[in-house]
Design a protein around this motif. Structure first.
Motif, PDB file in Angstrom:
ATOM      1  N   ALA A 207       0.817  -1.220   0.000  1.00 40.08           N
ATOM      2  CA  ALA A 207       0.000   0.000   0.000  1.00 40.08           C
ATOM      3  C   ALA A 207       0.847   1.264   0.000  1.00 40.08           C
ATOM      4  N   HIS A 208       1.877   1.329   0.833  1.00 40.66           N
ATOM      5  CA  HIS A 208       2.679   2.553   0.957  1.00 40.66           C
ATOM      6  C   HIS A 208       4.006   2.439   0.229  1.00 40.66           C
ATOM      7  N   GLY A 209       4.282   1.259  -0.310  1.00 42.39           N
ATOM      8  CA  GLY A 209       5.563   1.036  -0.951  1.00 42.39           C
ATOM      9  C   GLY A 209       5.862   1.933  -2.138  1.00 42.39           C
ATOM     10  N   PRO A 210       4.903   2.189  -3.048  1.00 41.88           N
ATOM     11  CA  PRO A 210       5.229   2.997  -4.228  1.00 41.88           C
ATOM     12  C   PRO A 210       5.810   4.365  -3.893  1.00 41.88           C
ATOM     13  N   ALA A 211       5.227   5.045  -2.914  1.00 41.02           N
ATOM     14  CA  ALA A 211       5.728   6.375  -2.547  1.00 41.02           C
ATOM     15  C   ALA A 211       7.148   6.278  -2.009  1.00 41.02           C
ATOM     16  N   VAL A 212       7.382   5.259  -1.162  1.00 33.21           N
ATOM     17  CA  VAL A 212       8.723   5.069  -0.597  1.00 33.21           C
ATOM     18  C   VAL A 212       9.714   4.727  -1.703  1.00 33.21           C
ATOM     19  N   LEU A 213       9.304   3.829  -2.603  1.00 33.90           N
ATOM     20  CA  LEU A 213      10.184   3.399  -3.680  1.00 33.90           C
ATOM     21  C   LEU A 213      10.583   4.572  -4.571  1.00 33.90           C
ATOM     22  N   TYR A 214       9.598   5.345  -5.008  1.00 32.78           N
ATOM     23  CA  TYR A 214       9.917   6.414  -5.959  1.00 32.78           C
ATOM     24  C   TYR A 214      10.648   7.584  -5.307  1.00 32.78           C
ATOM     25  N   ALA A 215      10.422   7.793  -4.038  1.00 30.56           N
ATOM     26  CA  ALA A 215      11.207   8.814  -3.334  1.00 30.56           C
ATOM     27  C   ALA A 215      12.670   8.384  -3.267  1.00 30.56           C
ATOM     28  N   GLY A 216      12.900   7.099  -2.964  1.00 27.92           N
ATOM     29  CA  GLY A 216      14.262   6.593  -2.926  1.00 27.92           C
ATOM     30  C   GLY A 216      14.920   6.599  -4.292  1.00 27.92           C
ATOM     31  N   LEU A 217      14.167   6.216  -5.314  1.00 28.07           N
ATOM     32  CA  LEU A 217      14.717   6.216  -6.660  1.00 28.07           C
ATOM     33  C   LEU A 217      15.052   7.629  -7.125  1.00 28.07           C
ATOM     34  N   ALA A 218      14.227   8.589  -6.740  1.00 25.79           N
ATOM     35  CA  ALA A 218      14.500   9.979  -7.133  1.00 25.79           C
ATOM     36  C   ALA A 218      15.849  10.434  -6.603  1.00 25.79           C
ATOM     37  N   ARG A 219      16.152  10.076  -5.358  1.00 25.58           N
ATOM     38  CA  ARG A 219      17.459  10.453  -4.791  1.00 25.58           C
ATOM     39  C   ARG A 219      18.598   9.755  -5.543  1.00 25.58           C
ATOM     40  N   ALA A 220      18.401   8.477  -5.854  1.00 28.83           N
ATOM     41  CA  ALA A 220      19.438   7.739  -6.589  1.00 28.83           C
ATOM     42  C   ALA A 220      19.621   8.309  -7.998  1.00 28.83           C
ATOM     43  N   TYR A 221      18.516   8.663  -8.662  1.00 26.44           N
ATOM     44  CA  TYR A 221      18.614   9.222 -10.015  1.00 26.44           C
ATOM     45  C   TYR A 221      19.330  10.567 -10.004  1.00 26.44           C
ATOM     46  N   GLU A 222      19.094  11.346  -8.972  1.00 31.09           N
ATOM     47  CA  GLU A 222      19.769  12.641  -8.881  1.00 31.09           C
ATOM     48  C   GLU A 222      21.287  12.443  -8.749  1.00 31.09           C
ATOM     49  N   LEU A 223      21.688  11.481  -7.912  1.00 30.59           N
ATOM     50  CA  LEU A 223      23.116  11.196  -7.750  1.00 30.59           C
ATOM     51  C   LEU A 223      23.722  10.672  -9.054  1.00 30.59           C
ATOM     52  N   ALA A 224      23.002   9.784  -9.713  1.00 29.10           N
ATOM     53  CA  ALA A 224      23.496   9.243 -10.980  1.00 29.10           C
ATOM     54  C   ALA A 224      23.558  10.320 -12.054  1.00 29.10           C
ATOM     55  N   GLY A 225      22.592  11.251 -12.023  1.00 24.72           N
ATOM     56  CA  GLY A 225      22.596  12.335 -13.011  1.00 24.72           C
ATOM     57  C   GLY A 225      23.857  13.172 -12.937  1.00 24.72           C
ATOM     58  N   THR A 226      24.361  13.381 -11.728  1.00 31.08           N
ATOM     59  CA  THR A 226      25.612  14.126 -11.569  1.00 31.08           C
ATOM     60  C   THR A 226      26.757  13.414 -12.278  1.00 31.08           C
ATOM     61  N   GLN A 227      26.821  12.103 -12.141  1.00 35.39           N
ATOM     62  CA  GLN A 227      27.883  11.330 -12.795  1.00 35.39           C
ATOM     63  C   GLN A 227      27.692  11.292 -14.315  1.00 35.39           C
ATOM     64  N   LEU A 228      26.456  11.256 -14.755  1.00 33.33           N
ATOM     65  CA  LEU A 228      26.194  11.297 -16.198  1.00 33.33           C
ATOM     66  C   LEU A 228      26.679  12.609 -16.804  1.00 33.33           C
ATOM     67  N   ARG A 229      26.438  13.716 -16.110  1.00 35.30           N
ATOM     68  CA  ARG A 229      26.907  15.013 -16.610  1.00 35.30           C
ATOM     69  C   ARG A 229      28.424  15.069 -16.664  1.00 35.30           C
ATOM     70  N   ARG A 230      29.074  14.343 -15.768  1.00 34.67           N
ATOM     71  CA  ARG A 230      30.541  14.303 -15.759  1.00 34.67           C
ATOM     72  C   ARG A 230      31.109  13.310 -16.762  1.00 34.67           C
ATOM     73  N   GLY A 231      30.239  12.540 -17.390  1.00 34.37           N
ATOM     74  CA  GLY A 231      30.692  11.554 -18.353  1.00 34.37           C
ATOM     75  C   GLY A 231      31.285  10.311 -17.722  1.00 34.37           C
ATOM     76  N   ARG A 232      30.948  10.029 -16.468  1.00 34.00           N
ATOM     77  CA  ARG A 232      31.491   8.866 -15.777  1.00 34.00           C
ATOM     78  C   ARG A 232      30.814   7.583 -16.238  1.00 34.00           C
TER      79      ARG A 232
END
Length: 314
Positions: A207-232
């Motif tokens: 029931a509450h998992g989707p909100a938790v999952l996507y909040a966590g994924l958003a943080r991970a995507y933001e971190l990965a986006g930084t590395q993508l911009r750096r070409g890592r």
């Protein structure tokens, strides 16, 4: 001051001094913007000395594109702070900005049709013709709302849509306009809700998992986006730990090599919407510049890091 014996002037003299036509003075008078002081014995309009300044102000406001009703409100409700005028000008600027954005999108659409090979024009016209100018993001939002878990909280849904739905650029390059048109066609193609591809996590998060999952994924995507911009290249680091942690928090599991291996297999089997994210990248990136990260490209980077790690461990 007017030179007549009574200090008043005719409509013709007022029009000449203000540099407008008699027809314009009559128009403003009939709509209450320019009160007349009196009428002559023959029924002709007569105006006082203050009419010249008022007429010039009306002409200036109209030259800015303000409609008659706004000019009327400014003249009738003008205060020392000028807030009525400021509000009217701000509203006109918003409207003008919207019109300019629409014109730029129409220009980009015309360029797309003009520059494409004759054999492709019919298809290109169909793509462009399906868009408003400027285009709406509503079809994209509807696509994702039908894809997200039904029990997703409104706040979590809004946060996801903000990241997943690109805003059309105000001044698009033709390539960006074409990508957005293709994106619109992609999300509006016939496809029932039952046929929409959904990842396994949608069915097992609870029931509450989707909100938790996507909040966590958003943080991970933001971190990965930084590395993508750096070409890592993808690697196992903080970004991957955050990505895996989003799933462990939902499944109530520990982050172990065995869990990561199962997660890698699950993600490899999940359906993908790669074409959507490819088009989003084309819309939000400056043509000729480096691609801007999207949730889709960040997910691919993180999955590649996870797959490489689990493959090496095996």
């Amino acid at each position: 001051m007017f030179t007549s014996h009574d200090g008043l002037c005719s409509i013709g003299e007022l029009a000449e001094r203000a540099g407008v036509t008699v027809k314009a003075v009559r128009f403003y008078s009939d709509r209450g913007l320019l009160p007349e002081a009196s009428r002559s014995a023959g029924g002709h309009r007569r105006y006082g000395p203050e009419a010249l300044g008022r007429l010039r102000l009306v002409r200036s406001l109209r030259a800015l594109g303000l409609p008659v009703r706004e000019v009327h409100r400014i003249l009738d409700e003008e205060d020392e702070a000028g807030s009525v005028l400021e509000d009217a000008v701000a509203g006109q600027l918003r409207e003008l900005g919207s019109q300019l954005k629409a014109l730029r999108w129409r220009e980009a659409g015309l360029q797309l049709v003009q520059e494409c090979p004759p054999g492709e024009r019919a298809g290109r016209l169909a793509l462009i013709g399906a868009l408003a100018a400027p285009p709406s993001t509503a079809p994209l939002a509807r696509f994702w709302r039908s894809w997200l878990p039904a029990r997703m909280p409104a706040r979590a849904t809004a946060a996801f849509l903000e990241a997943a739905v690109p805003e059309p650029p105000d001044d698009p390059e033709p390539a960006q306009a074409l990508a957005f048109a293709r994106l619109n066609a992609f999300v509006t193609r016939p496809c029932t809700g039952a046929e929409q591809p959904r990842p396994e996590a949608h069915r097992t998060a609870g029931a509450h998992g989707p909100a938790v999952l996507y909040a966590g994924l958003a943080r991970a995507y933001e971190l990965a986006g930084t590395q993508l911009r750096r070409g890592r290249e993808p690697y196992a680091g903080e970004e991957l730990d955050s990505f895996v942690g989003a799933y462990t928090s939902v499944y109530g599991a520990r982050d172990t090599p065995a869990f990561r291996s199962r997660l890698a297999r699950q993600l490899a089997a999940d359906p993908r919407i790669d074409r959507y994210w490819e088009l989003v990248t084309e819309v939000i990136s400056i043509p000729g510049g480096p691609p801007e990260p999207t949730p889709g490209s960040a997910h691919d980077w993180l999955f590649a890091a996870l797959d490489a790690q689990t493959t090496a461990a095996a």
